[in-house]
Design an enzyme around this catalytic site. Sequence first.
Site, PDB file in Angstrom:
ATOM      1  N   ASP A  10       0.876  -1.160   0.000  1.00  6.40           N
ATOM      2  CA  ASP A  10       0.000   0.000   0.000  1.00  6.40           C
ATOM      3  C   ASP A  10       0.926   1.227   0.000  1.00  6.40           C
ATOM      4  O   ASP A  10       2.101   1.115   0.354  1.00  6.40           O
ATOM      5  CB  ASP A  10      -0.870  -0.050   1.264  1.00  6.40           C
ATOM      6  N   LEU A  11       0.426   2.375  -0.393  1.00  2.00           N
ATOM      7  CA  LEU A  11       1.287   3.576  -0.474  1.00  2.00           C
ATOM      8  C   LEU A  11       1.130   4.468   0.759  1.00  2.00           C
ATOM      9  O   LEU A  11       2.050   4.583   1.578  1.00  2.00           O
ATOM     10  CB  LEU A  11       0.937   4.361  -1.756  1.00  2.00           C
ATOM     11  N   ASP A  12      -0.060   5.068   0.889  1.00  2.00           N
ATOM     12  CA  ASP A  12      -0.296   6.039   1.960  1.00  2.00           C
ATOM     13  C   ASP A  12      -0.247   5.352   3.319  1.00  2.00           C
ATOM     14  O   ASP A  12      -1.023   4.436   3.579  1.00  2.00           O
ATOM     15  CB  ASP A  12      -1.673   6.701   1.777  1.00  2.00           C
ATOM     16  N   THR A  18       1.329  10.404   3.870  1.00  3.62           N
ATOM     17  CA  THR A  18       0.492  11.396   3.189  1.00  3.62           C
ATOM     18  C   THR A  18      -0.821  11.630   3.932  1.00  3.62           C
ATOM     19  O   THR A  18      -1.581  12.519   3.552  1.00  3.62           O
ATOM     20  CB  THR A  18       0.186  10.922   1.755  1.00  3.62           C
ATOM     21  N   LYS A  46      -8.793   6.418   6.414  1.00  3.36           N
ATOM     22  CA  LYS A  46      -7.576   5.734   5.952  1.00  3.36           C
ATOM     23  C   LYS A  46      -7.911   4.517   5.093  1.00  3.36           C
ATOM     24  O   LYS A  46      -8.697   3.655   5.496  1.00  3.36           O
ATOM     25  CB  LYS A  46      -6.702   5.331   7.138  1.00  3.36           C
ATOM     26  N   SER A 115      -2.386   0.587  -4.510  1.00  3.39           N
ATOM     27  CA  SER A 115      -2.914   1.751  -3.796  1.00  3.39           C
ATOM     28  C   SER A 115      -4.275   2.171  -4.341  1.00  3.39           C
ATOM     29  O   SER A 115      -4.537   2.059  -5.538  1.00  3.39           O
ATOM     30  CB  SER A 115      -1.935   2.925  -3.954  1.00  3.39           C
ATOM     31  N   ALA A 116      -5.115   2.707  -3.447  1.00  2.00           N
ATOM     32  CA  ALA A 116      -6.425   3.220  -3.850  1.00  2.00           C
ATOM     33  C   ALA A 116      -6.300   4.607  -4.476  1.00  2.00           C
ATOM     34  O   ALA A 116      -7.237   5.089  -5.113  1.00  2.00           O
ATOM     35  CB  ALA A 116      -7.325   3.315  -2.625  1.00  2.00           C
ATOM     36  N   SER A 117      -5.155   5.230  -4.306  1.00  2.67           N
ATOM     37  CA  SER A 117      -5.019   6.632  -4.709  1.00  2.67           C
ATOM     38  C   SER A 117      -4.884   6.824  -6.213  1.00  2.67           C
ATOM     39  O   SER A 117      -4.133   6.118  -6.876  1.00  2.67           O
ATOM     40  CB  SER A 117      -3.804   7.248  -4.012  1.00  2.67           C
ATOM     41  N   ASN A 119      -3.654   9.526  -7.165  1.00  3.52           N
ATOM     42  CA  ASN A 119      -2.507  10.441  -7.210  1.00  3.52           C
ATOM     43  C   ASN A 119      -1.184   9.726  -6.960  1.00  3.52           C
ATOM     44  O   ASN A 119      -0.158  10.377  -6.733  1.00  3.52           O
ATOM     45  CB  ASN A 119      -2.675  11.531  -6.149  1.00  3.52           C
ATOM     46  N   LYS A 146     -10.720  -1.023  -2.033  1.00  2.58           N
ATOM     47  CA  LYS A 146     -10.526  -1.910  -0.891  1.00  2.58           C
ATOM     48  C   LYS A 146     -11.712  -1.722   0.053  1.00  2.58           C
ATOM     49  O   LYS A 146     -12.183  -0.584   0.176  1.00  2.58           O
ATOM     50  CB  LYS A 146      -9.227  -1.546  -0.144  1.00  2.58           C
ATOM     51  N   GLU A 170       0.181  -3.402   4.675  1.00  2.02           N
ATOM     52  CA  GLU A 170      -0.980  -2.511   4.767  1.00  2.02           C
ATOM     53  C   GLU A 170      -1.089  -1.830   6.130  1.00  2.02           C
ATOM     54  O   GLU A 170      -0.783  -2.440   7.145  1.00  2.02           O
ATOM     55  CB  GLU A 170      -2.272  -3.322   4.576  1.00  2.02           C
ATOM     56  N   ASP A 171      -1.558  -0.579   6.131  1.00  2.09           N
ATOM     57  CA  ASP A 171      -1.782   0.115   7.407  1.00  2.09           C
ATOM     58  C   ASP A 171      -3.268   0.299   7.712  1.00  2.09           C
ATOM     59  O   ASP A 171      -3.611   0.831   8.758  1.00  2.09           O
ATOM     60  CB  ASP A 171      -1.107   1.500   7.397  1.00  2.09           C
TER      61      ASP A 171
HETATM   62  C1  BG6 Z   1      -5.738   5.859   0.055  1.00  2.67           C
HETATM   63  C2  BG6 Z   1      -5.748   6.749   1.283  1.00  2.67           C
HETATM   64  O1  BG6 Z   1      -4.459   5.359  -0.141  1.00  2.67           O
HETATM   65  O2  BG6 Z   1      -6.133   6.600  -1.095  1.00  2.67           O
HETATM   66  C3  BG6 Z   1      -7.120   7.387   1.436  1.00  2.67           C
HETATM   67  O3  BG6 Z   1      -5.447   5.994   2.439  1.00  2.67           O
HETATM   68  C4  BG6 Z   1      -7.498   8.132   0.152  1.00  2.67           C
HETATM   69  O4  BG6 Z   1      -7.089   8.280   2.527  1.00  2.67           O
HETATM   70  C5  BG6 Z   1      -7.436   7.164  -1.028  1.00  2.67           C
HETATM   71  O5  BG6 Z   1      -8.810   8.670   0.252  1.00  2.67           O
HETATM   72  C6  BG6 Z   1      -7.764   7.833  -2.366  1.00  2.67           C
HETATM   73  O6  BG6 Z   1      -6.771   8.762  -2.659  1.00  2.67           O
HETATM   74  P1  BG6 Z   1      -6.852   9.897  -3.772  1.00  2.67           P
HETATM   75  O7  BG6 Z   1      -5.446  10.435  -3.833  1.00  2.67           O
HETATM   76  O8  BG6 Z   1      -7.232   9.216  -5.056  1.00  2.67           O
HETATM   77  O9  BG6 Z   1      -7.871  10.879  -3.336  1.00  2.67           O
HETATM   78 MG    MG Z   2      -2.749   3.134   3.592  1.00  4.91          MG
END
Ligand code: BG6
Ligand code: MG
Length: 224
Positions: A10-12, A18, A46, A115-117, A119, A146, A170-171
């Site tokens: 996982d990233l964040d 972040t 999170k 990662s779910a992000s 970004n 997730k 994972e956190d």
């Molecule tokens: C996860 C974070 O990695 O990504 C969440 O833990 C975040 O807090 C999610 O909402 C989505 O991220 P983003 O950057 O696409 O808004």
């Molecule tokens: Mg995380």
Amino acid sequence: MNHIQACLFDLDGVLVDTAKYHYLAWKRLANELGFDFTEQDNERLKGVSRMASLDILLSIGKLTLEDAKKQELAARKNDWYVESISRMDHTEILPGAMEYLQACRENGLKTALGSASKNAMIILNNTGLTPYFDAIIDGTRTSNAKPDPEVFLLGAQELGISPDNCVVFEDAEAGIEAARRAGMNCIGIGSPATLNQADFVIASLAEMTVERLDQLEQAVGTQE
Ligand code: BG6
Ligand code: MG
């Protein structure tokens, strides 16, 4: 030889901190909408996707909004968040993360980001972490957040490694559930009290070594 052939991260909260930037952006949004948003509230976000995070935030403020308005608010939050992560550099990589990624590669283990992000690439490029991954799966490549196992199953598939030969770091509880549903081993990063579904929990990747992978028993696949 250890049965683990790949490490998925996982990233964040695992590789970079972040969460503070997400928190500041969500807090700013909540304050503009006229209510407060505490660090404790932020714990609930999170690992949760952007739109699901907004829904939790709005429920805290007891607000019900139309879809178009929600899209606009999520975009505004994201602009602030992107402004913060655009200034990130390698000093914001969490302790031990770079060293463990390096050790994985030196020991012939494959590595993937899960990662779910949406970004993730900005963060990986700004911190210099991009070259450490054989596969990168982020929120732009998945349709199910997730605890759905999609992100990790896609990672394993791209690496060409069977899920029961993978371990996820994972956190977030939702991430651990995703790893479990993918039929993978899982090591929690953070507090054993909240991450009790993990095989074992460490405070940070600074505690992790390739040798410690021996502590993982053969995974019993529960793939859905
Ligand atoms: C996860 C974070 O990695 O990504 C969440 O833990 C975040 O807090 C999610 O909402 C989505 O991220 P983003 O950057 O696409 O808004
Ligand atoms: Mg995380």
